[in-house]
Design a protein around this motif. Sequence first.
Motif, PDB file in Angstrom:
ATOM      1  N   MET A  68       0.822  -1.205   0.000  1.00 14.87           N
ATOM      2  CA  MET A  68       0.000   0.000   0.000  1.00 14.87           C
ATOM      3  C   MET A  68       0.856   1.255   0.000  1.00 14.87           C
ATOM      4  SD  MET A  68      -3.193  -0.465  -0.423  1.00 14.87           S
ATOM      5  CE  MET A  68      -3.501   1.282  -0.205  1.00 14.87           C
ATOM      6  N   ALA A  69       1.951   1.241   0.730  1.00 19.95           N
ATOM      7  CA  ALA A  69       2.855   2.395   0.721  1.00 19.95           C
ATOM      8  C   ALA A  69       3.381   2.637  -0.683  1.00 19.95           C
ATOM      9  CB  ALA A  69       4.006   2.182   1.701  1.00 19.95           C
ATOM     10  N   GLY A  70       3.750   1.576  -1.363  1.00 14.60           N
ATOM     11  CA  GLY A  70       4.241   1.726  -2.726  1.00 14.60           C
ATOM     12  C   GLY A  70       3.158   2.175  -3.688  1.00 14.60           C
ATOM     13  N   ALA A  71       1.964   1.615  -3.563  1.00 13.68           N
ATOM     14  CA  ALA A  71       0.873   1.958  -4.471  1.00 13.68           C
ATOM     15  C   ALA A  71       0.493   3.424  -4.363  1.00 13.68           C
ATOM     16  CB  ALA A  71      -0.333   1.072  -4.188  1.00 13.68           C
ATOM     17  N   GLU A  72       0.529   3.987  -3.140  1.00 14.30           N
ATOM     18  CA  GLU A  72       0.172   5.391  -2.935  1.00 14.30           C
ATOM     19  C   GLU A  72       1.385   6.313  -3.013  1.00 14.30           C
ATOM     20  OE1 GLU A  72      -2.445   7.011  -2.905  1.00 14.30           O
ATOM     21  OE2 GLU A  72      -4.137   5.817  -2.176  1.00 14.30           O
ATOM     22  N   GLU A  73       2.554   5.747  -3.265  1.00 11.96           N
ATOM     23  CA  GLU A  73       3.803   6.508  -3.328  1.00 11.96           C
ATOM     24  C   GLU A  73       4.085   7.263  -2.037  1.00 11.96           C
ATOM     25  OE1 GLU A  73       5.096   8.155  -7.106  1.00 11.96           O
ATOM     26  OE2 GLU A  73       3.139   7.642  -7.965  1.00 11.96           O
ATOM     27  N   GLY A  74       3.813   6.575  -0.921  1.00  6.79           N
ATOM     28  CA  GLY A  74       4.174   7.096   0.388  1.00  6.79           C
ATOM     29  C   GLY A  74       5.385   6.354   0.928  1.00  6.79           C
ATOM     30  N   ASP A  75       5.877   6.790   2.066  1.00 11.41           N
ATOM     31  CA  ASP A  75       7.053   6.166   2.662  1.00 11.41           C
ATOM     32  C   ASP A  75       6.706   4.903   3.442  1.00 11.41           C
ATOM     33  OD1 ASP A  75       8.640   8.207   1.686  1.00 11.41           O
ATOM     34  OD2 ASP A  75       8.527   9.381   3.541  1.00 11.41           O
ATOM     35  N   ALA A  76       5.538   4.909   4.075  1.00 12.58           N
ATOM     36  CA  ALA A  76       5.175   3.804   4.966  1.00 12.58           C
ATOM     37  C   ALA A  76       3.669   3.746   5.100  1.00 12.58           C
ATOM     38  CB  ALA A  76       5.830   3.986   6.343  1.00 12.58           C
ATOM     39  N   ALA A  77       3.183   2.636   5.662  1.00  8.48           N
ATOM     40  CA  ALA A  77       1.747   2.452   5.838  1.00  8.48           C
ATOM     41  C   ALA A  77       1.497   1.670   7.113  1.00  8.48           C
ATOM     42  CB  ALA A  77       1.137   1.723   4.641  1.00  8.48           C
ATOM     43  N   VAL A  78       0.268   1.761   7.610  1.00  4.95           N
ATOM     44  CA  VAL A  78      -0.142   0.980   8.770  1.00  4.95           C
ATOM     45  C   VAL A  78      -1.581   0.526   8.554  1.00  4.95           C
ATOM     46  CG1 VAL A  78      -0.745   3.111  10.031  1.00  4.95           C
ATOM     47  CG2 VAL A  78      -0.444   0.954  11.281  1.00  4.95           C
ATOM     48  N   GLY A  79      -1.818  -0.776   8.807  1.00  7.15           N
ATOM     49  CA  GLY A  79      -3.139  -1.351   8.597  1.00  7.15           C
ATOM     50  C   GLY A  79      -3.977  -1.344   9.854  1.00  7.15           C
ATOM     51  N   PHE A  80      -5.299  -1.360   9.668  1.00  8.09           N
ATOM     52  CA  PHE A  80      -6.241  -1.331  10.782  1.00  8.09           C
ATOM     53  C   PHE A  80      -7.384  -2.309  10.545  1.00  8.09           C
ATOM     54  CE2 PHE A  80      -4.146   2.743  11.258  1.00  8.09           C
ATOM     55  CZ  PHE A  80      -3.994   2.856  12.641  1.00  8.09           C
ATOM     56  N   ALA A  81      -8.153  -2.552  11.596  1.00  5.05           N
ATOM     57  CA  ALA A  81      -9.236  -3.522  11.547  1.00  5.05           C
ATOM     58  C   ALA A  81     -10.454  -3.036  10.780  1.00  5.05           C
ATOM     59  CB  ALA A  81      -9.650  -3.907  12.968  1.00  5.05           C
ATOM     60  N   SER A  82     -10.539  -1.748  10.483  1.00  8.05           N
ATOM     61  CA  SER A  82     -11.652  -1.204   9.714  1.00  8.05           C
ATOM     62  C   SER A  82     -11.260   0.169   9.192  1.00  8.05           C
ATOM     63  CB  SER A  82     -12.923  -1.081  10.575  1.00  8.05           C
ATOM     64  OG  SER A  82     -12.760  -0.072  11.558  1.00  8.05           O
ATOM     65  N   GLY A  83     -12.043   0.673   8.247  1.00  6.79           N
ATOM     66  CA  GLY A  83     -11.807   2.031   7.771  1.00  6.79           C
ATOM     67  C   GLY A  83     -11.975   3.050   8.874  1.00  6.79           C
ATOM     68  N   MET A  84     -12.988   2.866   9.711  1.00  6.91           N
ATOM     69  CA  MET A  84     -13.193   3.807  10.813  1.00  6.91           C
ATOM     70  C   MET A  84     -12.081   3.722  11.849  1.00  6.91           C
ATOM     71  SD  MET A  84     -15.443   6.032  10.480  1.00  6.91           S
ATOM     72  CE  MET A  84     -15.076   6.694  12.108  1.00  6.91           C
ATOM     73  N   ALA A  85     -11.509   2.546  12.044  1.00  8.93           N
ATOM     74  CA  ALA A  85     -10.351   2.444  12.941  1.00  8.93           C
ATOM     75  C   ALA A  85      -9.186   3.236  12.386  1.00  8.93           C
ATOM     76  CB  ALA A  85      -9.949   0.982  13.124  1.00  8.93           C
ATOM     77  N   ALA A  86      -8.989   3.174  11.073  1.00  9.27           N
ATOM     78  CA  ALA A  86      -7.926   3.957  10.447  1.00  9.27           C
ATOM     79  C   ALA A  86      -8.176   5.442  10.609  1.00  9.27           C
ATOM     80  CB  ALA A  86      -7.814   3.587   8.963  1.00  9.27           C
ATOM     81  N   ILE A  87      -9.420   5.875  10.377  1.00  8.91           N
ATOM     82  CA  ILE A  87      -9.761   7.288  10.466  1.00  8.91           C
ATOM     83  C   ILE A  87      -9.621   7.793  11.891  1.00  8.91           C
ATOM     84  CG2 ILE A  87     -11.684   8.929  10.272  1.00  8.91           C
ATOM     85  CD1 ILE A  87     -12.643   7.130   7.879  1.00  8.91           C
ATOM     86  N   SER A  88     -10.258   7.116  12.839  1.00  5.43           N
ATOM     87  CA  SER A  88     -10.244   7.605  14.222  1.00  5.43           C
ATOM     88  C   SER A  88      -8.840   7.554  14.815  1.00  5.43           C
ATOM     89  CB  SER A  88     -11.225   6.797  15.079  1.00  5.43           C
ATOM     90  OG  SER A  88     -10.910   5.416  15.057  1.00  5.43           O
ATOM     91  N   SER A  89      -8.096   6.485  14.542  1.00  9.18           N
ATOM     92  CA  SER A  89      -6.738   6.374  15.100  1.00  9.18           C
ATOM     93  C   SER A  89      -5.815   7.430  14.516  1.00  9.18           C
ATOM     94  CB  SER A  89      -6.173   4.979  14.818  1.00  9.18           C
ATOM     95  OG  SER A  89      -6.924   3.984  15.490  1.00  9.18           O
ATOM     96  N   THR A  90      -5.997   7.746  13.239  1.00 13.08           N
ATOM     97  CA  THR A  90      -5.141   8.761  12.615  1.00 13.08           C
ATOM     98  C   THR A  90      -5.467  10.150  13.136  1.00 13.08           C
ATOM     99  OG1 THR A  90      -4.923   7.401  10.635  1.00 13.08           O
ATOM    100  CG2 THR A  90      -4.412   9.748  10.417  1.00 13.08           C
ATOM    101  N   VAL A  91      -6.735  10.496  13.174  1.00  3.39           N
ATOM    102  CA  VAL A  91      -7.115  11.830  13.653  1.00  3.39           C
ATOM    103  C   VAL A  91      -6.696  12.003  15.108  1.00  3.39           C
ATOM    104  CG1 VAL A  91      -9.046  13.376  14.119  1.00  3.39           C
ATOM    105  CG2 VAL A  91      -8.996  12.059  11.991  1.00  3.39           C
ATOM    106  N   LEU A  92      -6.941  11.000  15.930  1.00  2.43           N
ATOM    107  CA  LEU A  92      -6.601  11.117  17.352  1.00  2.43           C
ATOM    108  C   LEU A  92      -5.098  11.209  17.588  1.00  2.43           C
ATOM    109  CD1 LEU A  92      -9.177   8.626  18.904  1.00  2.43           C
ATOM    110  CD2 LEU A  92      -9.100  11.108  19.247  1.00  2.43           C
ATOM    111  N   ALA A  93      -4.309  10.728  16.662  1.00  2.00           N
ATOM    112  CA  ALA A  93      -2.859  10.824  16.815  1.00  2.00           C
ATOM    113  C   ALA A  93      -2.340  12.233  16.605  1.00  2.00           C
ATOM    114  CB  ALA A  93      -2.161   9.862  15.840  1.00  2.00           C
ATOM    115  N   PHE A  94      -3.152  13.095  15.982  1.00  2.00           N
ATOM    116  CA  PHE A  94      -2.642  14.414  15.598  1.00  2.00           C
ATOM    117  C   PHE A  94      -3.459  15.591  16.122  1.00  2.00           C
ATOM    118  CE2 PHE A  94      -0.924  11.491  12.445  1.00  2.00           C
ATOM    119  CZ  PHE A  94       0.408  11.869  12.418  1.00  2.00           C
TER     120      PHE A  94
END
Length: 383
Positions: A68-94
């Motif tokens: 996924m990091a390569g497909a989006e041309e980013g440096d790194a990626a992290v997977g989550f149990a759901s889309g909402m887990a990705a959204i909430s965990s990312t927003v809460l981190a920042f």
Amino acid sequence: MIDKPDIATLLASVLADEGGAVTPPIVQTSLFSFDSYAAFEARMAGESDTALYTRVQNPTVAAFESLMAGAEEGDAAVGFASGMAAISSTVLAFIKPFDRIACVEHVYPDTYRFFEQILRPMGVEIQYHSASAFESDPDLLDGVAVAYLESPSSVVFAPLNLPRVAEHARRHGTLTMIDNSWASPVFQRPITLGIDIVLHSASKYISGHSDTVAGVVVSSRAHIARIRDLTLPLLGAKLAPFEAFLLTRGLRTLNARMMLHKATADLFVDRLGQVPQVRKVNSPGANTVPGLSGRSGLMSIEFDDSVDIPAFSDALRLFRLGVSWGGFESLLLPARVGLAQAGAHNSMQTFGVSPNLVRLNLGLENAEDLWADFQAALSASLT
């Protein structure tokens, strides 16, 4: 289409580290042990990246993240149990209490509920703006910690000029995040357009088979490290090895599937323009905004008052009724069903979605068969 990097090439590079296996193996374990005290101590001290515990690290998940990091041309990626887990965990981190978030209108309904029911009571200020406001007002993001974007947005599919928004954000030091589930990295790569963080509901096009619930985030190494160090381990919404295996399978066919979704969507857009009962078609195509190279199979149509929406829904034979999208099967979501959803903070009501709007997920069935089904249902539903 994908030119650089190619997902098949990325997959091959990951497999090269797996002993020649055609498919990355599923490492179905919760725990990784150590052969020596020194190795264990080095890992706990952060001097080694050896796998420790699947809640934070797993080889099968790491293979998917690398793709996924390569497909989006980013440096790194992290997977989550759901889309909402990705959204909430990312927003809460920042964000922190009293920060401001600028969010695009018609955001995904559960993202809206997360903002309103979790973040706002914590003291975070959220303001919603149209796509045109994000583009035209260079000072919209003054004092804003996070700009949360979708391009196109949910339900009405309004696209954003991402390079322009990114330029505004850099001027004010605003961190930009975008849900790129609609376009996938086949049709849009926001990081290359200046966006900081890309999120996916991997349950949709990344999986492509309607058998996986997952999410993924792609960004710089520093941003991903922050998420890994803070919200991934402490909120615990990790991606499981089997789901990562299914997502890697989905990535094998992503480009081919997206091209077929696009071809069917192009056919529908061309023909819907000649249907007198259709007031508007929401489906941004290639070059509608900078960086968007094609349309996916998710669109919405606004009918006039001559169409009985419940009758139209019940007359369909190939389109099923359902809330998700991105798989083989074609689906219909009538907006009035969403408008009637029980509970507080209904985003469709907040943003004034028309009750005559229906969302179509155009799947991988024969396009002419889908069009014939649509026409027959429409004819049967006219009042």
